[in-house]
Design a protein around this motif. Structure first.
Motif: not given
Ligand SMILES: Cc1ncc(COP(=O)(O)O)c(C=O)c1O
Length: 411
Positions: A18, A20, A22, A216, A363-364
């Protein structure tokens, strides 16, 4: 844009725990034109994001959104329920628990910092930074506080500096077993929407979280989830509070508005993030992160390096801390990896500076982005002449291949 976007080609690998990566869907939502935050359309957005957040925090009670980083939401949590000189029992799990404790001192509270004593023999690192909260220590301490001077117990659910999680339900049971009225305050800034968290069921009074990890989103908004008891206590608590005060915000939120100008475009992003999270379902997201954590740990085991978390039961699903051998500067390894492979890893923070690095798996991302990240780490370890027991990349490939499921709907 030269300084900000000088990646030679392809996407930068933002593998820190983080902010993270997007998703494009969220970036597109954020780019929509800003609307009037007092106009009629805004109320629909405001009500929607608050209702969605309640589902993510697993609460029926108010969730407050601040245009601030997580540190602001930490301060908001303390400022709303504490009075000058109040004793608070805080638990040392790592760097972020330490920063929250320092903040309590700066606000004029009397934090007591509890934790496992001593250092680990093999690594020389503090035991308390390799294990989660020990609820029995909290119960023992509260039982001794017969005058009920301690007004709150503060713990970090997912310690981002170590990759260790803590059993929050056990902390609630410890407080209740001691028959103590202290509030339970929890930081799940890096746990929310990635690691299971249940505000109501676990009896949490104030939960603190932020936008830039499991949700995210870019950094910039943060949250307090409240319990009815926390709201009651806030009415008579005496630390000064104005911008952070829950009462006016909760009141205006009922109509979908804020008493100040909210971060309109980040709320667009939040609305999109909540759609994504709730479409997929929290259990699916929690399982996905657990699996990523297992895959990354398979690599670390194969390298023959210890993870920062020394307790198999409480590995974080969001990040993995990797301890480098004594004499190897983990920051130098990170530098090689960043310079040669355009991959950012988390640094060792506070007492762990130079001793470990952190691989974010939130995240992504997906199996293949994680495989690429692990490849970058393995190449960097080799270039830094760190002796490795075997190939972590091959171990992770085996794990991901043997546990992969079709991403497409059945039928
Ligand atoms: C567990 C934890 N608490 C608090 C913070 C501080 O949040 P921020 O940097 O958004 O102010 C962080 C940031 O990484 C965190 O991971």
């Amino acid at each position: 844009m030269i300084a900000l976007d000088n990646h030679p080609s392809g996407r930068h690998f933002l593998q820190i725990p983080g902010p993270s990566p997007v998703p494009d869907r969220i970036l597109r939502a954020i780019s929509l034109p800003t609307i009037d935050h007092r106009g009629p359309e805004f109320a629909t957005l405001g009500k929607k994001v608050i209702a969605g957040l309640q589902q993510v925090f697993q609460t029926r009670h108010p969730v407050v959104i601040y245009p601030a980083s997580g540190t602001g939401a930490w301060e908001a949590a303390l400022a709303n329920v504490m009075s000058p000189g109040d004793a608070v029992l805080m638990y040392e799990t790592g760097h972020f628990a330490t920063l929250w404790q320092r903040m309590a001192q700066r606000l004029g509270l009397e934090p007591e910092f509890l934790g496992l004593p001593g250092n680990d023999e093999a690594t020389g690192l503090p035991h308390s930074w390799r294990h989660g909260v020990q609820a029995d220590l909290i119960e023992e301490r509260l039982r001794k506080d017969s005058a009920h001077r301690i007004k709150a117990v503060c713990v970090v659910h997912n310690e981002t500096s170590t990759g260790v999680t803590s059993d929050i339900a056990a902390v609630r049971r410890a407080i209740d077993a001691a028959g103590h009225p202290a509030l339970l305050m929890v930081d799940t800034i890096s746990g929310l929407a990635s690691a299971d968290f249940r505000h109501d069921e676990w009896g949490v009074d104030v939960t603190v979280s932020g936008s830039q990890k499991g949700l995210m989103l870019p950094p910039g908004i943060s949250f307090n989830a409240l319990s009815p008891r926390a709201i009651e206590v806030s009415k008579t608590a005496l630390l000064p509070k104005a911008f952070w005060a829950w009462d006016e915000i909760v009141e205006m939120n009922k109509g979908g508005y804020w008493p100040y100008t909210p971060s309109t475009n980040l709320l667009y992003g939040l609305s999109e993030a909540l759609d994504m999270v709730l479409e997929q379902g929290l259990p699916v997201i929690f399982a996905r992160h657990q699996r990523w954590g297992e895959g990354v740990r398979a690599a670390v085991r194969a390298w023959g390096l210890p993870t920062q978390c020394a307790d198999e039961r409480v590995h974080s699903p969001v990040l993995t801390g990797v301890i480098t051998p004594q004499g190897v500067d983990a920051d130098a390894v990170r530098k090689v990896i960043h310079e040669r492979f355009d991959l950012s890893l988390g640094a060792g923070l506070g007492k762990l500076k130079g001793r470990m690095f952190r691989i974010g798996h939130l995240g992504d991302c997906n199996d293949l982005t994680l495989m690429a990240a692990l490849t970058g780490v393995e190449m960097g370890l080799k270039l830094s002449a760190v002796p490795l027991a075997g190939s972590g990349v091959l171990a992770a490939m085996d794990f991901f291949a043997s546990t992969a499921q079709s991403r497409l709907p059945r039928g």
